[in-house]
Write a protein that holds these residues in place. Structure first.
Motif, mmCIF file in Angstrom:
data_model
loop_
_atom_site.group_PDB
_atom_site.id
_atom_site.type_symbol
_atom_site.label_atom_id
_atom_site.label_comp_id
_atom_site.label_asym_id
_atom_site.label_seq_id
_atom_site.Cartn_x
_atom_site.Cartn_y
_atom_site.Cartn_z
ATOM 1 N N ILE A 145 -24.197 5.785 -45.243
ATOM 2 C CA ILE A 145 -23.531 7.081 -45.389
ATOM 3 C C ILE A 145 -22.683 7.094 -46.656
ATOM 4 C CG2 ILE A 145 -21.742 8.576 -44.412
ATOM 5 C CD1 ILE A 145 -22.823 7.848 -41.639
ATOM 6 N N ARG A 146 -21.955 6.017 -46.911
ATOM 7 C CA ARG A 146 -21.150 5.939 -48.131
ATOM 8 C C ARG A 146 -22.034 6.015 -49.374
ATOM 9 N NH1 ARG A 146 -18.270 2.030 -45.066
ATOM 10 N NH2 ARG A 146 -19.480 0.357 -46.061
ATOM 11 N N GLU A 147 -23.166 5.334 -49.333
ATOM 12 C CA GLU A 147 -24.076 5.336 -50.477
ATOM 13 C C GLU A 147 -24.629 6.742 -50.737
ATOM 14 O OE1 GLU A 147 -27.049 2.504 -49.508
ATOM 15 O OE2 GLU A 147 -25.788 0.745 -49.917
ATOM 16 N N ILE A 148 -25.010 7.445 -49.680
ATOM 17 C CA ILE A 148 -25.566 8.792 -49.839
ATOM 18 C C ILE A 148 -24.496 9.731 -50.385
ATOM 19 C CG2 ILE A 148 -26.621 10.754 -48.648
ATOM 20 C CD1 ILE A 148 -27.625 8.707 -46.535
ATOM 21 N N LYS A 149 -23.294 9.641 -49.807
ATOM 22 C CA LYS A 149 -22.197 10.506 -50.277
ATOM 23 C C LYS A 149 -21.868 10.235 -51.732
ATOM 24 C CE LYS A 149 -19.694 11.443 -45.966
ATOM 25 N NZ LYS A 149 -18.413 11.262 -45.249
ATOM 26 N N SER A 150 -21.901 8.984 -52.133
ATOM 27 C CA SER A 150 -21.571 8.641 -53.511
ATOM 28 C C SER A 150 -22.645 9.135 -54.471
ATOM 29 C CB SER A 150 -21.414 7.120 -53.640
ATOM 30 O OG SER A 150 -21.203 6.746 -54.980
ATOM 31 N N ALA A 151 -23.904 8.960 -54.103
ATOM 32 C CA ALA A 151 -25.002 9.339 -54.993
ATOM 33 C C ALA A 151 -25.174 10.848 -55.091
ATOM 34 C CB ALA A 151 -26.303 8.697 -54.517
ATOM 35 N N PHE A 152 -24.822 11.577 -54.025
ATOM 36 C CA PHE A 152 -25.038 13.026 -53.995
ATOM 37 C C PHE A 152 -23.734 13.761 -53.687
ATOM 38 C CE2 PHE A 152 -29.012 10.915 -52.937
ATOM 39 C CZ PHE A 152 -29.917 11.546 -53.772
ATOM 40 N N GLU A 153 -22.655 13.274 -54.281
ATOM 41 C CA GLU A 153 -21.312 13.779 -53.978
ATOM 42 C C GLU A 153 -21.197 15.289 -54.181
ATOM 43 O OE1 GLU A 153 -16.631 12.930 -55.257
ATOM 44 O OE2 GLU A 153 -18.300 11.878 -56.244
ATOM 45 N N ASP A 154 -21.694 15.782 -55.308
ATOM 46 C CA ASP A 154 -21.570 17.213 -55.599
ATOM 47 C C ASP A 154 -22.324 18.056 -54.578
ATOM 48 O OD1 ASP A 154 -20.043 16.614 -57.788
ATOM 49 O OD2 ASP A 154 -21.685 16.778 -59.235
ATOM 50 N N HIS A 155 -23.468 17.573 -54.132
ATOM 51 C CA HIS A 155 -24.285 18.343 -53.190
ATOM 52 C C HIS A 155 -23.693 18.307 -51.781
ATOM 53 C CE1 HIS A 155 -27.157 18.823 -56.375
ATOM 54 N NE2 HIS A 155 -27.324 17.519 -56.489
ATOM 55 N N VAL A 156 -22.990 17.210 -51.456
ATOM 56 C CA VAL A 156 -22.285 17.158 -50.170
ATOM 57 C C VAL A 156 -21.117 18.133 -50.187
ATOM 58 C CG1 VAL A 156 -20.910 15.715 -48.634
ATOM 59 C CG2 VAL A 156 -22.995 14.791 -49.664
ATOM 60 N N LYS A 157 -20.358 18.133 -51.282
ATOM 61 C CA LYS A 157 -19.201 19.016 -51.376
ATOM 62 C C LYS A 157 -19.601 20.488 -51.371
ATOM 63 C CE LYS A 157 -16.077 15.832 -53.792
ATOM 64 N NZ LYS A 157 -15.332 15.575 -55.049
ATOM 65 N N SER A 158 -20.741 20.793 -51.983
ATOM 66 C CA SER A 158 -21.181 22.193 -52.048
ATOM 67 C C SER A 158 -21.731 22.696 -50.723
ATOM 68 C CB SER A 158 -22.250 22.344 -53.136
ATOM 69 O OG SER A 158 -23.468 21.725 -52.730
ATOM 70 N N GLY A 159 -22.035 21.791 -49.799
ATOM 71 C CA GLY A 159 -22.619 22.194 -48.521
ATOM 72 C C GLY A 159 -24.129 22.181 -48.525
ATOM 73 N N LEU A 160 -24.752 21.850 -49.661
ATOM 74 C CA LEU A 160 -26.208 21.743 -49.694
ATOM 75 C C LEU A 160 -26.688 20.612 -48.800
ATOM 76 C CD1 LEU A 160 -29.055 22.307 -50.931
ATOM 77 C CD2 LEU A 160 -28.439 20.682 -52.745
ATOM 78 N N LEU A 161 -25.987 19.476 -48.838
ATOM 79 C CA LEU A 161 -26.391 18.290 -48.096
ATOM 80 C C LEU A 161 -25.401 18.004 -46.976
ATOM 81 C CD1 LEU A 161 -28.169 15.775 -47.730
ATOM 82 C CD2 LEU A 161 -26.787 14.636 -49.492
ATOM 83 N N HIS A 162 -25.893 17.984 -45.732
ATOM 84 C CA HIS A 162 -25.105 17.586 -44.569
ATOM 85 C C HIS A 162 -25.547 16.187 -44.154
ATOM 86 C CE1 HIS A 162 -24.097 21.920 -43.055
ATOM 87 N NE2 HIS A 162 -24.074 21.844 -44.380
ATOM 88 N N ILE A 163 -24.587 15.324 -43.872
ATOM 89 C CA ILE A 163 -24.892 13.982 -43.387
ATOM 90 C C ILE A 163 -24.327 13.854 -41.982
ATOM 91 C CG2 ILE A 163 -24.700 11.513 -43.825
ATOM 92 C CD1 ILE A 163 -23.921 12.264 -46.738
#
Length: 471
Positions: A145-163
């Motif tokens: 989860i940390r790796e995904i959030k780090s690699a796709f941080e902008d997309h997580v913050k924008s709401g495009l990517l939910h983990i």
């Protein structure tokens, strides 16, 4: 054979009876269920509402099978990790990806990059990506989860990517499993857990979008597949339950989000009976009349790239031969038009696939002299450039050997069911090596409504029209 038929009928009958009872009595009452979801996505911080909703769902769906597990006070539930401060809003399409760590290969980042890099910003605004991290080992799970959030941080913050994640305590003890399909008990346990993983993923995604697309964490996507999916949905003339975009069982399978609650119930009732792909197909079969077939788009939009499964020792070498992954030479914003041809269309390689912006092509059987392929704009348009390419990587001999391009000023009427009549047809170019490129049309300052490809000689080879780009 008779036993299999009776077994299928029994499961179908039980599902219909139980799902109707559950729907009216427990979790899926519209008032309570909608409120829980609405509160969750209206305020991403209200995790308890989400947990309560999912806990009630799983409790209801599994009431008759695992009461001891369900009543355990030590059980935790799936926890949404929504990082965006504000609700991104309901989108058109949710792409769901369950993921479990493999001992050797890791394809998840490649899959996510394929989705994101192959899509325009406008396309990305219409989707939500949900990744379910379902590792049993908490160190593996939290590390990924940390790796995904780090690699796709902008997309997580924008709401495009939910983990979202699971924990071991959410699963039943799997002590009553029985062997089916000649699988080992290790495999039965693995596949039963996988069914529950999918159920949780579906349950989380019910109210995120209008449609839900099933992918896996080892998939390569065709460029602009989002547009291609939307165009294929819009192309359907009749009601449907499921559309599919690959030759695999559930990879690239599209469902309506409104059907997900019943699918969750079905999976939680029969998670130990069959693998996830067969359960989903059986659920679809229960909703689709027997005379109907599942509607598939060809060429495929997704390719399976993984070799090693999360189950130790399982190797998956299957490839979809209709997938090329090649982008169109030009990204043209073609005017709205109707596409009509006298050439016999093969299978689902519709004429529209050559004209729409999404990846795809038309494939027709051996064209005859004076066969036509017509583009009729909804209204006359000024155009400057026409590019038409025939043949494809897999069918490099299926090109137009002898043909011309004509334009007409105004649509008059249909001469027949598949041949229009336009005024003032003028030849503007011809095909060479299967391609036609016409420029400098703007200087005429005359809007046109019709573009026609006309076959000059009969040919034995079939015809692929891979792209029509209008500028």
């Amino acid at each position: 054979m008779r036993r299999a038929i009776l077994y299928s009928l029994l499961i179908g009958s039980c599902f219909l009876i139980l799902s109707n009872w559950f729907w009216t009595k427990y979790t899926f009452l519209p008032e309570g269920f909608n409120k829980a979801n609405a509160n969750c996505y209206k305020n991403p911080k209200s995790v308890l509402s989400c947990e309560g909703m999912i806990r009630e769902t799983i409790y209801t769906c599994s009431l008759s099978t695992q009461p001891k597990f369900l009543l355990s006070s030590r059980r935790k539930d799936i926890k949404p990790n929504l990082s965006a401060e504000d609700n991104p809003g309901k989108t058109y399409l949710t792409i769901g990806i369950p993921s479990v760590k493999r001992k050797t290969d890791n394809y998840l980042f490649q899959t996510l990059q394929s989705i994101i890099k192959g899509s325009s910003q406008e396309e990305l605004q219409n989707i939500t990506i949900v990744v379910l991290v379902a590792d049993v080992n908490s160190v593996d799970r939290h590390g990924r989860i940390r790796e995904i959030k780090s690699a796709f941080e902008d997309h997580v913050k924008s709401g495009l990517l939910h983990i979202i994640e699971t924990s071991p305590s959410i699963y039943p003890p799997f002590i009553t499993l029985h062997q089916t399909y000649n699988d080992s008990m290790e495999r039965v346990h693995w596949r039963s857990k996988q069914v529950i993983d999918f159920a949780l993923l579906f349950n989380y995604s019910v109210y995120l979008s209008d449609y839900f697309l099933i992918l896996e964490d080892d998939v390569l996507c065709a460029p602009h597949f989002i547009t291609a999916v939307r165009e294929f949905i819009d192309f359907q003339q009749e009601s449907w339950v499921s559309l599919t975009f690959t030759g695999f069982l559930i990879i690239g399978r599209l469902l309506k989000s409104s059907d997900l609650p019943r699918l969750v119930s079905f999976l939680m009732l029969f998670y130990s009976e069959k693998p996830i792909d067969l359960l989903i197909l059986q659920f679809i079969d229960l909703l689709v009349p027997s005379q109907r077939t599942i509607i598939r788009r060809i060429p495929s939009l997704f390719q399976h790239i993984g070799l090693r499964s999360s189950l130790d020792g399982k190797i998956q070498k299957l490839k979809d031969k209709t997938f090329t992954g090649a982008a169109n030479k030009f990204e043209a914003n073609n005017p709205s038009a109707d596409i009509i041809t006298t050439i016999t269309t093969y299978d689902n390689f519709y004429p529209e696939l050559a004209y729409n912006s999404g990846f795809g092509y038309f494939w027709g059987q051996s064209p005859k002299i004076n066969d036509t392929f017509d583009v009729i704009f909804h209204k006359p348009s000024l155009i400057e450039h026409i590019y038409i390419e025939t043949g494809s990587k897999d069918h490099n001999k299926d090109i137009l050997l002898h043909g011309v391009v004509e334009v007409g000023l105004h649509f008059i009427k249909m001469e027949s069911n598949n041949k229009p009549l336009c005024s003032n047809y003028t030849m503007v170019g011809s095909f060479k090596n299967g391609k036609a490129e016409i420029s400098s049309l703007m200087h005429q300052h005359v809007p046109v409504q019709c573009i026609r490809i006309r076959v000059l000689q009969k040919q034995s080879n079939w015809l692929v029209i891979s792209q029509i780009a209008i500028f």
